[in-house]
Structure formats: structure tokens, C-alpha cells
Design a protein around this motif. Sequence first.
Motif, PDB file in Angstrom:
ATOM      1  N   VAL A  89       0.837  -1.205   0.000  1.00 59.63           N
ATOM      2  CA  VAL A  89       0.000   0.000   0.000  1.00 59.63           C
ATOM      3  C   VAL A  89       0.865   1.246   0.000  1.00 59.63           C
ATOM      4  O   VAL A  89       1.870   1.317   0.714  1.00 59.63           O
ATOM      5  CB  VAL A  89      -0.939  -0.020   1.235  1.00 59.63           C
ATOM      6  CG1 VAL A  89      -1.461   1.376   1.557  1.00 59.63           C
ATOM      7  CG2 VAL A  89      -2.093  -0.983   0.991  1.00 59.63           C
ATOM      8  N   MET A 127      -8.977  15.751  -8.244  1.00 57.37           N
ATOM      9  CA  MET A 127      -8.823  17.053  -7.595  1.00 57.37           C
ATOM     10  C   MET A 127      -7.357  17.263  -7.234  1.00 57.37           C
ATOM     11  O   MET A 127      -6.537  16.361  -7.370  1.00 57.37           O
ATOM     12  CB  MET A 127      -9.687  17.088  -6.334  1.00 57.37           C
ATOM     13  CG  MET A 127     -11.159  16.861  -6.626  1.00 57.37           C
ATOM     14  SD  MET A 127     -12.190  16.978  -5.149  1.00 57.37           S
ATOM     15  CE  MET A 127     -11.862  15.409  -4.355  1.00 57.37           C
ATOM     16  N   ASN A 131      -8.422  11.495  -3.679  1.00 57.59           N
ATOM     17  CA  ASN A 131      -9.490  10.824  -2.926  1.00 57.59           C
ATOM     18  C   ASN A 131      -9.721   9.465  -3.546  1.00 57.59           C
ATOM     19  O   ASN A 131      -9.238   9.163  -4.639  1.00 57.59           O
ATOM     20  CB  ASN A 131     -10.767  11.661  -2.903  1.00 57.59           C
ATOM     21  CG  ASN A 131     -11.456  11.669  -4.240  1.00 57.59           C
ATOM     22  OD1 ASN A 131     -12.306  10.846  -4.512  1.00 57.59           O
ATOM     23  ND2 ASN A 131     -11.057  12.590  -5.106  1.00 57.59           N
ATOM     24  N   THR A 132     -10.488   8.641  -2.836  1.00 59.39           N
ATOM     25  CA  THR A 132     -10.560   7.224  -3.212  1.00 59.39           C
ATOM     26  C   THR A 132     -11.472   6.951  -4.409  1.00 59.39           C
ATOM     27  O   THR A 132     -11.620   5.798  -4.808  1.00 59.39           O
ATOM     28  CB  THR A 132     -11.019   6.375  -2.016  1.00 59.39           C
ATOM     29  OG1 THR A 132     -12.246   6.922  -1.523  1.00 59.39           O
ATOM     30  CG2 THR A 132      -9.995   6.406  -0.901  1.00 59.39           C
ATOM     31  N   GLU A 138      -5.539   4.906  -2.114  1.00 63.69           N
ATOM     32  CA  GLU A 138      -5.972   4.090  -0.975  1.00 63.69           C
ATOM     33  C   GLU A 138      -6.761   4.889   0.042  1.00 63.69           C
ATOM     34  O   GLU A 138      -7.689   4.382   0.671  1.00 63.69           O
ATOM     35  CB  GLU A 138      -4.744   3.488  -0.272  1.00 63.69           C
ATOM     36  CG  GLU A 138      -3.881   2.606  -1.165  1.00 63.69           C
ATOM     37  CD  GLU A 138      -4.416   1.192  -1.286  1.00 63.69           C
ATOM     38  OE1 GLU A 138      -5.458   0.886  -0.681  1.00 63.69           O
ATOM     39  OE2 GLU A 138      -3.774   0.391  -1.998  1.00 63.69           O
ATOM     40  N   MET A 139      -6.351   6.120   0.266  1.00 59.30           N
ATOM     41  CA  MET A 139      -6.970   6.957   1.296  1.00 59.30           C
ATOM     42  C   MET A 139      -6.929   8.401   0.812  1.00 59.30           C
ATOM     43  O   MET A 139      -5.948   8.819   0.201  1.00 59.30           O
ATOM     44  CB  MET A 139      -6.180   6.871   2.608  1.00 59.30           C
ATOM     45  CG  MET A 139      -6.410   5.612   3.414  1.00 59.30           C
ATOM     46  SD  MET A 139      -8.033   5.692   4.209  1.00 59.30           S
ATOM     47  CE  MET A 139      -7.953   4.297   5.305  1.00 59.30           C
ATOM     48  N   PRO A 140      -7.952   9.174   1.123  1.00 64.66           N
ATOM     49  CA  PRO A 140      -7.876  10.592   0.779  1.00 64.66           C
ATOM     50  C   PRO A 140      -6.847  11.288   1.656  1.00 64.66           C
ATOM     51  O   PRO A 140      -6.751  10.983   2.847  1.00 64.66           O
ATOM     52  CB  PRO A 140      -9.288  11.109   1.084  1.00 64.66           C
ATOM     53  CG  PRO A 140      -9.880  10.142   2.030  1.00 64.66           C
ATOM     54  CD  PRO A 140      -9.189   8.826   1.826  1.00 64.66           C
ATOM     55  N   HIS A 146      -1.257  13.243   8.425  1.00 60.05           N
ATOM     56  CA  HIS A 146      -2.174  12.130   8.711  1.00 60.05           C
ATOM     57  C   HIS A 146      -1.669  10.782   8.194  1.00 60.05           C
ATOM     58  O   HIS A 146      -2.068   9.739   8.686  1.00 60.05           O
ATOM     59  CB  HIS A 146      -3.546  12.405   8.089  1.00 60.05           C
ATOM     60  CG  HIS A 146      -4.344  13.415   8.841  1.00 60.05           C
ATOM     61  ND1 HIS A 146      -5.075  13.100   9.960  1.00 60.05           N
ATOM     62  CD2 HIS A 146      -4.495  14.743   8.661  1.00 60.05           C
ATOM     63  CE1 HIS A 146      -5.663  14.191  10.429  1.00 60.05           C
ATOM     64  NE2 HIS A 146      -5.316  15.211   9.657  1.00 60.05           N
ATOM     65  N   ALA A 149      -0.033   7.989  10.588  1.00 59.07           N
ATOM     66  CA  ALA A 149      -0.981   7.309  11.477  1.00 59.07           C
ATOM     67  C   ALA A 149      -1.814   6.295  10.694  1.00 59.07           C
ATOM     68  O   ALA A 149      -2.049   5.170  11.154  1.00 59.07           O
ATOM     69  CB  ALA A 149      -1.886   8.326  12.161  1.00 59.07           C
ATOM     70  N   LEU A 150      -2.241   6.686   9.497  1.00 59.57           N
ATOM     71  CA  LEU A 150      -2.968   5.730   8.654  1.00 59.57           C
ATOM     72  C   LEU A 150      -2.090   4.523   8.360  1.00 59.57           C
ATOM     73  O   LEU A 150      -2.542   3.371   8.429  1.00 59.57           O
ATOM     74  CB  LEU A 150      -3.373   6.392   7.333  1.00 59.57           C
ATOM     75  CG  LEU A 150      -4.452   7.466   7.384  1.00 59.57           C
ATOM     76  CD1 LEU A 150      -4.544   8.180   6.038  1.00 59.57           C
ATOM     77  CD2 LEU A 150      -5.795   6.849   7.738  1.00 59.57           C
ATOM     78  N   ILE A 152       0.196   3.276  10.112  1.00 56.62           N
ATOM     79  CA  ILE A 152       0.264   2.417  11.299  1.00 56.62           C
ATOM     80  C   ILE A 152      -0.909   1.446  11.307  1.00 56.62           C
ATOM     81  O   ILE A 152      -0.754   0.259  11.616  1.00 56.62           O
ATOM     82  CB  ILE A 152       0.292   3.288  12.575  1.00 56.62           C
ATOM     83  CG1 ILE A 152       1.667   3.944  12.711  1.00 56.62           C
ATOM     84  CG2 ILE A 152      -0.042   2.464  13.814  1.00 56.62           C
ATOM     85  CD1 ILE A 152       1.746   5.006  13.803  1.00 56.62           C
ATOM     86  N   GLY A 153      -2.090   1.954  10.936  1.00 55.55           N
ATOM     87  CA  GLY A 153      -3.255   1.074  10.885  1.00 55.55           C
ATOM     88  C   GLY A 153      -3.085  -0.041   9.870  1.00 55.55           C
ATOM     89  O   GLY A 153      -3.366  -1.210  10.147  1.00 55.55           O
ATOM     90  N   PHE A 154      -2.594   0.307   8.685  1.00 54.24           N
ATOM     91  CA  PHE A 154      -2.347  -0.720   7.659  1.00 54.24           C
ATOM     92  C   PHE A 154      -1.295  -1.712   8.145  1.00 54.24           C
ATOM     93  O   PHE A 154      -1.437  -2.924   7.966  1.00 54.24           O
ATOM     94  CB  PHE A 154      -1.895  -0.067   6.351  1.00 54.24           C
ATOM     95  CG  PHE A 154      -3.009   0.517   5.532  1.00 54.24           C
ATOM     96  CD1 PHE A 154      -3.630  -0.220   4.533  1.00 54.24           C
ATOM     97  CD2 PHE A 154      -3.452   1.806   5.760  1.00 54.24           C
ATOM     98  CE1 PHE A 154      -4.655   0.319   3.769  1.00 54.24           C
ATOM     99  CE2 PHE A 154      -4.483   2.359   5.005  1.00 54.24           C
ATOM    100  CZ  PHE A 154      -5.089   1.617   4.010  1.00 54.24           C
ATOM    101  N   ALA A 157      -2.707  -4.018  10.728  1.00 49.77           N
ATOM    102  CA  ALA A 157      -3.575  -5.004  10.074  1.00 49.77           C
ATOM    103  C   ALA A 157      -2.736  -6.100   9.417  1.00 49.77           C
ATOM    104  O   ALA A 157      -3.037  -7.290   9.520  1.00 49.77           O
ATOM    105  CB  ALA A 157      -4.469  -4.324   9.046  1.00 49.77           C
ATOM    106  N   ARG A 165       3.098  -7.952   3.707  1.00 45.98           N
ATOM    107  CA  ARG A 165       2.750  -6.767   2.924  1.00 45.98           C
ATOM    108  C   ARG A 165       3.386  -5.538   3.567  1.00 45.98           C
ATOM    109  O   ARG A 165       3.470  -5.452   4.784  1.00 45.98           O
ATOM    110  CB  ARG A 165       1.228  -6.561   2.907  1.00 45.98           C
ATOM    111  CG  ARG A 165       0.468  -7.623   2.177  1.00 45.98           C
ATOM    112  CD  ARG A 165      -1.014  -7.287   2.158  1.00 45.98           C
ATOM    113  NE  ARG A 165      -1.574  -7.143   3.484  1.00 45.98           N
ATOM    114  CZ  ARG A 165      -2.604  -7.866   3.951  1.00 45.98           C
ATOM    115  NH1 ARG A 165      -3.182  -8.769   3.201  1.00 45.98           N
ATOM    116  NH2 ARG A 165      -3.060  -7.662   5.157  1.00 45.98           N
TER     117      ARG A 165
ATOM    118  N   GLY B  67      -6.266   7.717  13.075  1.00 46.56           N
ATOM    119  CA  GLY B  67      -5.679   7.328  11.798  1.00 46.56           C
ATOM    120  C   GLY B  67      -5.432   5.830  11.732  1.00 46.56           C
ATOM    121  O   GLY B  67      -5.755   5.163  10.741  1.00 46.56           O
ATOM    122  N   ALA B  68      -4.869   5.294  12.805  1.00 51.91           N
ATOM    123  CA  ALA B  68      -4.578   3.855  12.828  1.00 51.91           C
ATOM    124  C   ALA B  68      -5.873   3.051  12.747  1.00 51.91           C
ATOM    125  O   ALA B  68      -5.942   2.022  12.061  1.00 51.91           O
ATOM    126  CB  ALA B  68      -3.796   3.497  14.096  1.00 51.91           C
TER     127      ALA B  68
END
Lengths: 301, 318
Positions: A89, A127, A131-132, A138-140, A146, A149-150, A152-154, A157, A165, B67-68
Motif C-alpha cells: 500500500v 482534484m 481521494n478514493t 488508498e486513502m484521501p 495524517h 498514522a494511517l 500504522i493502521g495498515f 492489520a 505486505r 488514523g490507525a
Amino acid sequence: MSSTFAVRGGQAPTAPAAAPATGAEHRQTDRTDLTEVTARIREHVVTMCAGREGGHVGGSMSLVEILSVLYFRVMLVDPGFPAWPDRDVLLLSKGHGGIGLYATLAEAGYFPVERLAEYGEHGSPLMAHPNTEVPGVEMPTGSLGHGLALGIGFALANRLDDTDRRTFVVMGDGELQEGSVWEAASVAAAHRLDGLVAVVDRNGLQITGATAEVNDLEPLADRWRAFGWRVFEVDGHDVDALTDALSAAPGQDRRPTVVIARTVKGKGLPMVEDQARSHYAKLGGRQHRLALEALRKARRP
Amino acid sequence: MSAPAVPAPPKAPSSREVYRDILTELMPRDERVVCLDTDTGLFGGVDFGPAAGRYVNIGIAEHTLMGAAAGLAKQGRVPFANTMAAFASSRAIEAVKINIAYNDLPVRIAATHSGVSAGHLGATHHSLEDIAAMRVLPNMTVVVAADAASTDSLVRQALALPGPVYLRLGRNAVPDLPAGPPVVLGQAQVLRQGTDVTIAACGAYPVLSAWEAAEELSGLGIDATVLHVHTVKPLDTATLAAAAGITGTVITVEEHWRAGGFGAAVAEALTELLPVRVHRLGMPDRFVSVSGSQRYLLDRAGVTAAAIVERATSSVKG
């Protein structure tokens, strides 16, 4: 185009390169020639900046090799199936590099190159900030600080899914002035998210001038090290150096990786290269022609 | 100033404890569920059993939390993002907006210590803006917990929602609400059907005060409808409008600033449907800078049965 690299890396056309001194031997390193594709991406960016709205030309031109190496050499992705569950990603945390991303995604086969002409037109999902609705995004993003932090979530997971991955988060250097970046940097290291790779487009400029003058980031590599990250510093326009560094995760020591890519804002456009005013431009007809000429001239051996 | 009488705290579990126990029960059964904590302490001593790997304490980092959680949800997980309501709704609101709401991801924001339930912890820990902040976000469902039984039902129903949910949880045990029809997410619970005035209340103490006021009003010959409105978004405008159509005057009661909260949502909705007067009882437009229990602070701010009775009598008879 997509069929030629549906699964990147695992079926690389070239023999595996000598393993970089980074410990990522488990992945083959693809050395696909990127000269033509990076040149086309730069032309697309310039042409989008000549459209209705203009665009973030400087920070998109500085990104071209970073994004090209990731999409054409390093990441396991399938442009024909953007939601392929086993993909790597990419999150463009510096969302203002959107036109650079669109041009790369189109060249990679996520959507037809002709659609780039929609950029900035009324009703188009293309734009300034991604955006998705755009295939491959993948993310806007757009509000800075930001993406990590996103990521980190991926990465969490992926750990829970027990897969290798990887998650690449591409940030601007000015973006590192956002405190949320360092909050996330700390969390990522504390949780040993070694599948997470941050890339800093270190072009040294932000809207009003040099990062060194506005809010100095140095010693940048030491900052990341102090936060518990593995640090690679490379020439961000050297595709082979980028390939080695971006292929280096995960390492052996369960730390997340950051690649500080030294780049030139507005790279390829002599009239604005390395100038803060390249941040955003709406090119008139003549400027557009001159920019394309400069790019084409640079392509000729 | 004489302090109002403060009843002894009840024994029932608080809504945050009810939520925690449901999550503890759910984690081993549903592999999608991830509990993301920000060092809240809510899960101290909890044994998630085989699901222990899906409890992740990221530390004191609410922005990263949101975010996570979005990243996890994008990869197919159902994250519960745990923090206090004050931090979820103001410190981390941009991350909630662009990473969770914009992407319409199934993140459950478990926001404890809502309203003034943090009591003496002070205004930094009160969340009197959270309903306003969350209800304006597209895709967001906003659920306000009250007593233990209704919280249990609402949390279980919220699990099935496909998009993001803001669970507004309290810190303290509260008394049980009066018995009523089953609590259904998205529908106002009609606790009492009257003809003279509608009292629509949101949150434990507001509902208890509404009930107490209705009993008192009954003695004064005023027949009140009492609605427990736990889902602020989507708002059950049909039930509200039907009640208002019968009674005329509507009084809303909430543990939130009067501006932008539940009462504002009711007023917005009803003004498009009926020529009806809506009185909004809530926290006045100032920060709470004194120590006190949740009940004390509500009493002091005038979110009381007496205030409801006063409004109802002056409106209905005036």
C-alpha cells in the motif's frame, strides 16, 4: 501495460540484483528502466498544470522518481485489481503531490492516461488532493500529518494478518513540521512496525521559502534515529539508489524504515527548479510549451 | 451558595463498563474486532484470552489512534478506538473527519467520560461539544448511552452498522431508567405518551429528570410525552414530529452545550416540519470551572426536573 507487471517483484524480468546491504534479500529487486516513464509522468504533470486550475507542480516533480520506483519496481500491486488483498500500500501523505500520483497511476495502468485531462474539470474526481474515487488511491489525503498514522493502521492489520505486505507513506519535508507526524513516528517504533516505510521528499522548500528558514528540520536523520527508526538517505532522483533503499524493509531489527530522499522541487523545469515559487503554478500556453520543450530537451541524450 | 442534595451513587455498572464487558466478550468471537487503546486504563485486568493480540495500547496518542483505526478498518478490521469523549471530539476531530467519516469506515469510537461525567477532573476533561462535532460529519452515527440496560442493547446493535459510530459513554454508574419499550437504535424510545408537552431527553440524567418532571407535571394536570432519544444521528424525526404534532411545545434536555447539540438537532428537524416551539435545556455557554459530581454540575447548570417543570408550565399555561 498492467499485464506486464501484474505482480511486481515476484516475477521480475531481470535476475535478482546483488542484495543491498540492508537485509531485504527476500525480495527480488526489479531494475526496469524508468527513463521513459518518468519523462512521461513529468510531461503529464506539466500538462495538468496548464489546465483549468493549475497544480502543485514543484512538489509533484520532486516526487516522480520516488513514485515511479515504488509503482514500477518495488511494490507488489495489481493495477487491474487495485483492491487485491495482498498488495503493498502507498499512502501519499503529502496529498498536494496528487497530480504526480495521478500521472504515475495512469502510467501504471490503474486508469487510462487520457483521463488525466479531466484533472480540475468540474465534476471530476481528479482534484488537487487525492481521494478514493480515483482508482489506486488508498486513502484521501491533503491535510498534512495524517499519513503516518494511517500507515500504522495498515501495518497493524498486516501484522494481525501475518503477512509481509508493506506500507509506504510518502511525506513532504515541510509536512514534518506537523506534530502528529512525530506522535505517529513514536507509536510506529514502539510497536515495532517493521513493515512500515516512510519516505520523505526532502526538497527543502515550502510555500514561503526554505524549510531551514521557516522551521528547520535538521538534523533530520538523527531525529528519526532518535525516534527508533532505521534511516536511509539517498538521492531522490537516483532510481537505483531509491530502489535499494525502498526495498530494504523490513530489516532484521524490527524497526520501521524511513528513506530520506533528497530531491529538487520542480525537478526538470529549469525556470522554477529549486525555487519555492514552484509550489503551485497555472501555466499559460507559452509557459506550457516552454516547460514541455525543457523536459524533452532533457530527455535527449 | 447552598449545594443541592446529591443522591448516593448507584451500584449498576457505568456505560463505559457495560461497553468494556461487551467488547471483552466479543473479541474472542469476532476476529475482525481490534481494541485500540490510548492508555485509558479501562481495560486494566481484562483478559481477552485468545484475542489478546488484538488489544493494542498505542499510548497517549489520540490523533494517531483515529488514523490507525481508519487504516485497520480499511484492511477489513472492525476497530474500537478508545479514548475520552473530550479528546475524541476535539483533539482528534480532523482525523475522525477525514480518515474515518470521509472513508465511511466501520470504526467504533468509544468515547468515555462524556458530558460532565468527568466531574471534578474539570473542563479539560468534559465533553460538551462532542455531539455537535460528531453529528455534522457525513456517514457518522451518533449514539448516546444512558443506563446500563439501554447501553448494553445499543452497543450490541451498533456492532452491526456498516459505517462509523460515535458511542458517547459515561464515566459513572447512573440509576436505571424507567421501564419502556425495547431500545432500538435509530428510534426514539417512547417512555410516556401524553398530550400537552413533549419532553425529549438525551443521556441518563436528562432522561431521569424528564421522567421526574413528567410525574410532577401530571399532578399539575399537564400530560407529558417523554422520549428517550439515544440516537442523535440519524435522528428519529418521525417520532419527534408525531409527538410534537400532538402536544405542540417540545422541551429538549441534554448534557451538552445548548449550542449545536441534541436540542439543536431536534430544533433543526422540527422547524422544517411543524410550527412548534422548541425549548432547549442544556449546559449554558460557559466552561465549567468548579469541582463537583456529574449530578451536582447538572443541577448547578439548571439541567433539572424543576427547570423542565417550569418550562412546561409556563409554555403550556402561558
